[in-house]
Design an enzyme around this catalytic site. Sequence first.
Site, PDB file in Angstrom:
ATOM      1  N   GLN A  77       3.129  -3.759  -2.680  1.00  0.00           N
ATOM      2  CA  GLN A  77       2.555  -2.424  -2.477  1.00  0.00           C
ATOM      3  C   GLN A  77       2.248  -1.713  -3.782  1.00  0.00           C
ATOM      4  O   GLN A  77       1.552  -0.698  -3.790  1.00  0.00           O
ATOM      5  CB  GLN A  77       3.499  -1.560  -1.633  1.00  0.00           C
ATOM      6  CG  GLN A  77       3.596  -2.051  -0.196  1.00  0.00           C
ATOM      7  CD  GLN A  77       4.456  -1.119   0.617  1.00  0.00           C
ATOM      8  OE1 GLN A  77       5.672  -1.249   0.636  1.00  0.00           O
ATOM      9  NE2 GLN A  77       3.841  -0.166   1.288  1.00  0.00           N
ATOM     10  N   CYS A  86       3.627   3.278   7.116  1.00  0.00           N
ATOM     11  CA  CYS A  86       3.654   2.473   5.887  1.00  0.00           C
ATOM     12  C   CYS A  86       2.939   3.238   4.785  1.00  0.00           C
ATOM     13  O   CYS A  86       1.882   3.817   5.027  1.00  0.00           O
ATOM     14  CB  CYS A  86       2.947   1.144   6.161  1.00  0.00           C
ATOM     15  SG  CYS A  86       2.824   0.077   4.717  1.00  0.00           S
ATOM     16  N   LEU A  87       3.506   3.219   3.587  1.00  0.00           N
ATOM     17  CA  LEU A  87       2.881   3.917   2.465  1.00  0.00           C
ATOM     18  C   LEU A  87       1.501   3.353   2.155  1.00  0.00           C
ATOM     19  O   LEU A  87       0.657   4.053   1.604  1.00  0.00           O
ATOM     20  CB  LEU A  87       3.772   3.812   1.218  1.00  0.00           C
ATOM     21  CG  LEU A  87       5.109   4.556   1.274  1.00  0.00           C
ATOM     22  CD1 LEU A  87       5.914   4.300   0.009  1.00  0.00           C
ATOM     23  CD2 LEU A  87       4.904   6.042   1.486  1.00  0.00           C
ATOM     24  N   HIS A 131       5.879  -7.559   4.326  1.00  0.00           N
ATOM     25  CA  HIS A 131       4.960  -7.342   3.191  1.00  0.00           C
ATOM     26  C   HIS A 131       4.963  -8.541   2.237  1.00  0.00           C
ATOM     27  O   HIS A 131       3.945  -8.849   1.619  1.00  0.00           O
ATOM     28  CB  HIS A 131       5.367  -6.103   2.387  1.00  0.00           C
ATOM     29  CG  HIS A 131       4.826  -4.811   2.926  1.00  0.00           C
ATOM     30  ND1 HIS A 131       3.480  -4.545   3.039  1.00  0.00           N
ATOM     31  CD2 HIS A 131       5.464  -3.699   3.358  1.00  0.00           C
ATOM     32  CE1 HIS A 131       3.312  -3.314   3.527  1.00  0.00           C
ATOM     33  NE2 HIS A 131       4.499  -2.781   3.723  1.00  0.00           N
ATOM     34  N   HIS A 185      10.116  -4.674   8.282  1.00  0.00           N
ATOM     35  CA  HIS A 185       8.820  -4.171   7.804  1.00  0.00           C
ATOM     36  C   HIS A 185       8.585  -4.585   6.351  1.00  0.00           C
ATOM     37  O   HIS A 185       7.524  -5.111   6.005  1.00  0.00           O
ATOM     38  CB  HIS A 185       8.804  -2.643   7.955  1.00  0.00           C
ATOM     39  CG  HIS A 185       7.570  -1.980   7.435  1.00  0.00           C
ATOM     40  ND1 HIS A 185       6.683  -1.318   8.256  1.00  0.00           N
ATOM     41  CD2 HIS A 185       7.057  -1.880   6.184  1.00  0.00           C
ATOM     42  CE1 HIS A 185       5.683  -0.848   7.520  1.00  0.00           C
ATOM     43  NE2 HIS A 185       5.889  -1.157   6.257  1.00  0.00           N
ATOM     44  N   GLU A 186       9.581  -4.359   5.503  1.00  0.00           N
ATOM     45  CA  GLU A 186       9.407  -4.655   4.071  1.00  0.00           C
ATOM     46  C   GLU A 186       9.307  -6.163   3.825  1.00  0.00           C
ATOM     47  O   GLU A 186       8.522  -6.608   2.992  1.00  0.00           O
ATOM     48  CB  GLU A 186      10.534  -4.044   3.241  1.00  0.00           C
ATOM     49  CG  GLU A 186      10.655  -2.524   3.303  1.00  0.00           C
ATOM     50  CD  GLU A 186       9.342  -1.779   3.140  1.00  0.00           C
ATOM     51  OE1 GLU A 186       8.444  -2.268   2.437  1.00  0.00           O
ATOM     52  OE2 GLU A 186       9.199  -0.703   3.740  1.00  0.00           O
TER      53      GLU A 186
HETATM   54 ZN    ZN Z   1       4.837  -0.949   4.506  1.00  0.00          ZN
END
Ligand code: ZN
Length: 163
Positions: free
Chosen positions: A51, A88-89, A134, A130-131
Amino acid sequence: MAIRNLRFDGDEVLRKKSKIVEVFDEKLAQLIDDMKDTMYKNNGVGMAAPQIGILKRIVVIDIGEGPIELVNPEIIEKSKRQVGKEGCLSCPDILGVVKRPYKVTAVGYDRNKNKIEITAQGLLARAICHELDHLDGILFKDHAKEIISREDIQAKIKSKTQE
Ligand code: ZN
């Protein structure tokens, strides 16, 4: 302290598979600190290295119970199910309704290569899943049952306060 630039949905770096971290050095420690700073600055509860454009298997998470860092994380056990809203960012305009395990056990390392094992449930279990997604180029919207735009949510809140 350094805030790094966030990458957003549509950036191909978010779709790549991250590499295992082999070297645990001062540079890694700096990167983890920058990830934490960037997460807090953006009011996130988690952040994965891709990210901020770095394809390494590192995540940081803080759901309000203190920071967790995991290098080369893996989920070794999951059980039960939960369905809930997730954001999510990297996808700031949407929320999704996502099915996740209710309970997970994850293993990984901290910056000093100490082994960590975490058993989590509820929100923390959701954040870990979630992480870790990624790190394999997966975004929450890929398996969301429903996508809600934040504009819709804002509009709903507005109309409610006007009633
Ligand atoms: Zn995310």
